[in-house]
Design a protein around this motif. Structure first.
Motif, PDB file in Angstrom:
ATOM      1  N   SER A   1       0.827  -1.204   0.000  1.00  0.00           N
ATOM      2  CA  SER A   1       0.000   0.000   0.000  1.00  0.00           C
ATOM      3  C   SER A   1       0.865   1.259   0.000  1.00  0.00           C
ATOM      4  O   SER A   1       0.613   2.200  -0.754  1.00  0.00           O
ATOM      5  CB  SER A   1      -0.928  -0.007   1.205  1.00  0.00           C
ATOM      6  N   ALA A   2       1.877   1.270   0.849  1.00  0.00           N
ATOM      7  CA  ALA A   2       2.750   2.443   0.937  1.00  0.00           C
ATOM      8  C   ALA A   2       3.510   2.653  -0.372  1.00  0.00           C
ATOM      9  O   ALA A   2       3.641   3.786  -0.842  1.00  0.00           O
ATOM     10  CB  ALA A   2       3.722   2.280   2.098  1.00  0.00           C
ATOM     11  N   GLU A   3       3.992   1.581  -0.959  1.00  0.00           N
ATOM     12  CA  GLU A   3       4.731   1.705  -2.208  1.00  0.00           C
ATOM     13  C   GLU A   3       3.842   2.163  -3.350  1.00  0.00           C
ATOM     14  O   GLU A   3       4.258   2.970  -4.178  1.00  0.00           O
ATOM     15  CB  GLU A   3       5.410   0.384  -2.567  1.00  0.00           C
ATOM     16  N   SER A   4       2.621   1.670  -3.392  1.00  0.00           N
ATOM     17  CA  SER A   4       1.727   2.069  -4.479  1.00  0.00           C
ATOM     18  C   SER A   4       1.297   3.511  -4.356  1.00  0.00           C
ATOM     19  O   SER A   4       1.050   4.192  -5.340  1.00  0.00           O
ATOM     20  CB  SER A   4       0.515   1.137  -4.574  1.00  0.00           C
ATOM     21  N   LYS A   5       1.219   4.033  -3.132  1.00  0.00           N
ATOM     22  CA  LYS A   5       0.882   5.440  -2.926  1.00  0.00           C
ATOM     23  C   LYS A   5       2.077   6.353  -3.098  1.00  0.00           C
ATOM     24  O   LYS A   5       1.946   7.462  -3.578  1.00  0.00           O
ATOM     25  CB  LYS A   5       0.302   5.653  -1.516  1.00  0.00           C
ATOM     26  N   GLY A   6       3.242   5.880  -2.667  1.00  0.00           N
ATOM     27  CA  GLY A   6       4.411   6.744  -2.632  1.00  0.00           C
ATOM     28  C   GLY A   6       5.328   6.588  -3.830  1.00  0.00           C
ATOM     29  O   GLY A   6       6.424   7.123  -3.825  1.00  0.00           O
ATOM     30  N   GLY A   7       4.907   5.858  -4.853  1.00  0.00           N
ATOM     31  CA  GLY A   7       5.757   5.706  -6.020  1.00  0.00           C
ATOM     32  C   GLY A   7       7.025   4.927  -5.723  1.00  0.00           C
ATOM     33  O   GLY A   7       8.077   5.255  -6.203  1.00  0.00           O
ATOM     34  N   GLY A   8       6.917   3.901  -4.898  1.00  0.00           N
ATOM     35  CA  GLY A   8       8.063   3.071  -4.586  1.00  0.00           C
ATOM     36  C   GLY A   8       8.444   3.120  -3.136  1.00  0.00           C
ATOM     37  O   GLY A   8       9.260   2.360  -2.669  1.00  0.00           O
ATOM     38  N   GLY A   9       7.880   4.056  -2.410  1.00  0.00           N
ATOM     39  CA  GLY A   9       8.119   4.114  -0.982  1.00  0.00           C
ATOM     40  C   GLY A   9       9.411   4.791  -0.580  1.00  0.00           C
ATOM     41  O   GLY A   9       9.650   5.020   0.588  1.00  0.00           O
ATOM     42  N   ALA A  10      10.257   5.143  -1.549  1.00  0.00           N
ATOM     43  CA  ALA A  10      11.544   5.743  -1.214  1.00  0.00           C
ATOM     44  C   ALA A  10      11.366   7.130  -0.578  1.00  0.00           C
ATOM     45  O   ALA A  10      12.191   7.555   0.205  1.00  0.00           O
ATOM     46  CB  ALA A  10      12.418   5.858  -2.462  1.00  0.00           C
ATOM     47  N   GLU A  11      10.296   7.809  -0.937  1.00  0.00           N
ATOM     48  CA  GLU A  11      10.070   9.144  -0.408  1.00  0.00           C
ATOM     49  C   GLU A  11       9.580   9.135   1.026  1.00  0.00           C
ATOM     50  O   GLU A  11       9.600  10.144   1.703  1.00  0.00           O
ATOM     51  CB  GLU A  11       9.030   9.906  -1.253  1.00  0.00           C
TER      52      GLU A  11
END
Length: 65
Positions: free
Chosen positions: A53-63
């Motif tokens: 969920s976090a990766e799909s919202k954050g464009g990879g989660g790196a941010e």
């Protein structure tokens, strides 16, 4: 997934971690192994759901930090 749902999932992991303390005192080794596997699978599935969920919202989660 809304942040509230993510937090609920992480609370579930916390609850499962508390259950691990109870399991370590179980005198039945076969029962202990079975419950530990179930808890491990549940924790893993929940964490993977939050990560996805976090990766799909954050464009990879790196941010996210």
């Amino acid at each position: 997934m809304p942040i509230k749902a993510q937090m609920e999932q992480l609370q579930r992991v916390t609850s499962l971690s508390v259950a691990l303390e109870w399991v370590t005192g179980c005198p039945d080794l076969a029962g202990r192994d079975t419950v530990l596997k179930l808890i491990g699978e549940e924790v893993s599935t929940t964490i993977q759901g939050v990560i996805y969920s976090a990766e799909s919202k954050g464009g990879g989660g790196a941010e996210m930090a």
